[in-house]
Motif scaffolding. Structure first.
Motif, PDB file in Angstrom:
ATOM      1  N   LYS A 123      37.681  -6.655 -33.716  1.00 23.60           N
ATOM      2  CA  LYS A 123      38.946  -7.307 -33.382  1.00 23.60           C
ATOM      3  C   LYS A 123      40.047  -6.709 -34.245  1.00 23.60           C
ATOM      4  O   LYS A 123      39.784  -6.094 -35.266  1.00 23.60           O
ATOM      5  N   ASP A 124      41.291  -6.860 -33.807  1.00 26.24           N
ATOM      6  CA  ASP A 124      42.429  -6.408 -34.603  1.00 26.24           C
ATOM      7  C   ASP A 124      42.498  -7.251 -35.873  1.00 26.24           C
ATOM      8  O   ASP A 124      42.399  -8.483 -35.820  1.00 26.24           O
ATOM      9  N   THR A 133      48.083  -3.191 -39.070  1.00 27.94           N
ATOM     10  CA  THR A 133      46.962  -3.888 -38.459  1.00 27.94           C
ATOM     11  C   THR A 133      45.877  -2.875 -38.145  1.00 27.94           C
ATOM     12  O   THR A 133      46.132  -1.858 -37.504  1.00 27.94           O
ATOM     13  N   ALA A 134      44.666  -3.155 -38.627  1.00 31.20           N
ATOM     14  CA  ALA A 134      43.512  -2.313 -38.316  1.00 31.20           C
ATOM     15  C   ALA A 134      43.070  -2.685 -36.904  1.00 31.20           C
ATOM     16  O   ALA A 134      42.734  -3.834 -36.630  1.00 31.20           O
ATOM     17  N   LYS A 135      43.117  -1.723 -35.991  1.00 33.29           N
ATOM     18  CA  LYS A 135      42.883  -1.984 -34.566  1.00 33.29           C
ATOM     19  C   LYS A 135      41.397  -2.099 -34.226  1.00 33.29           C
ATOM     20  O   LYS A 135      40.550  -1.425 -34.810  1.00 33.29           O
ATOM     21  N   ARG A 136      41.125  -2.947 -33.230  1.00 34.63           N
ATOM     22  CA  ARG A 136      39.781  -3.091 -32.686  1.00 34.63           C
ATOM     23  C   ARG A 136      39.282  -1.722 -32.234  1.00 34.63           C
ATOM     24  O   ARG A 136      40.032  -0.941 -31.659  1.00 34.63           O
ATOM     25  N   THR A 138      38.282   0.648 -34.276  1.00 34.88           N
ATOM     26  CA  THR A 138      38.419   1.613 -35.368  1.00 34.88           C
ATOM     27  C   THR A 138      37.078   1.779 -36.073  1.00 34.88           C
ATOM     28  O   THR A 138      36.427   0.798 -36.429  1.00 34.88           O
ATOM     29  N   GLU A 158      43.016   3.904 -42.196  1.00 36.51           N
ATOM     30  CA  GLU A 158      44.321   4.553 -42.319  1.00 36.51           C
ATOM     31  C   GLU A 158      44.604   4.976 -43.760  1.00 36.51           C
ATOM     32  O   GLU A 158      45.704   4.816 -44.275  1.00 36.51           O
TER      33      GLU A 158
END
Length: 172
Positions: A123-124, A133-136, A138, A158
């Motif tokens: 999940k984000d 925001t770390a995206k779903r 990743t 990131e």
């Protein structure tokens, strides 16, 4: 307290910094002087390169701390190489291993996670203090397990090292 990495009794036994506090090395009660950075786990990988010299200390408690931290960082090539070079007397090795946590880290599906695994975010996740925001979906490669908390792992997203709840990842 046991000896120090640098001259002066108020120096951190791992990095040589001042402003230390006494810390017990479990499961024995040997006390060593550590700075706030070395006593916590918030330091960046560059800080922990101090272990390359402190691991050769003659003090068993310092050797134990260096071995444990290098073991946590073993996904970093320099730490794995240092860990391969480090020799501990059998009783010191037993002490180092005895203090290791028996905590089992599991992903959202119940799969056991290991140091260095690759996981995917399910999940984000807003990253507090980093402004992104770390995206779903990743992929987080080379995770580190938080030794005293089965619900937390660490990894780079990131370029930022973050703590991630295991309930929001799945093992690849």
């Amino acid at each position: 307290m046991t000896g120090s990495n640098t001259p002066g009794s108020d120096s951190c036994v791992l990095c040589g910094a001042s402003a230390t506090r006494a810390v017990a090395v479990a499961p024995r009660d040997d006390q060593v002087a550590l700075c706030d950075t070395c006593a916590g786990d918030e330091a960046d990988d560059q800080h922990w390169r101090c272990l390359l010299s402190s691991m050769w200390s003659e003090e068993p408690a310092v050797q134990v701390l260096a071995w444990r931290k290098l073991n946590q960082l073993r996904t970093e090539p320099w730490a794995a190489e240092a860990l391969d070079m480090l020799y501990l007397e059998p009783e010191v090795q037993d002490w180092a291993e005895a203090g290791q946590s028996d905590v089992v880290h599991r992903d959202s599906n119940g799969t056991v996670l290991a140091q260095g695994d690759t996981v995917t975010l399910i999940k984000d996740l807003p990253v507090k203090g980093a402004g992104f925001t770390a995206k779903r979906g990743t992929a987080v490669r080379g995770i580190s397990l938080v030794p005293d908390n089965a619900a937390h792992i660490e990894g780079r997203v990131e370029g930022q090292r973050i703590v991630i709840l295991t309930e929001f990842v799945k093992k690849r």
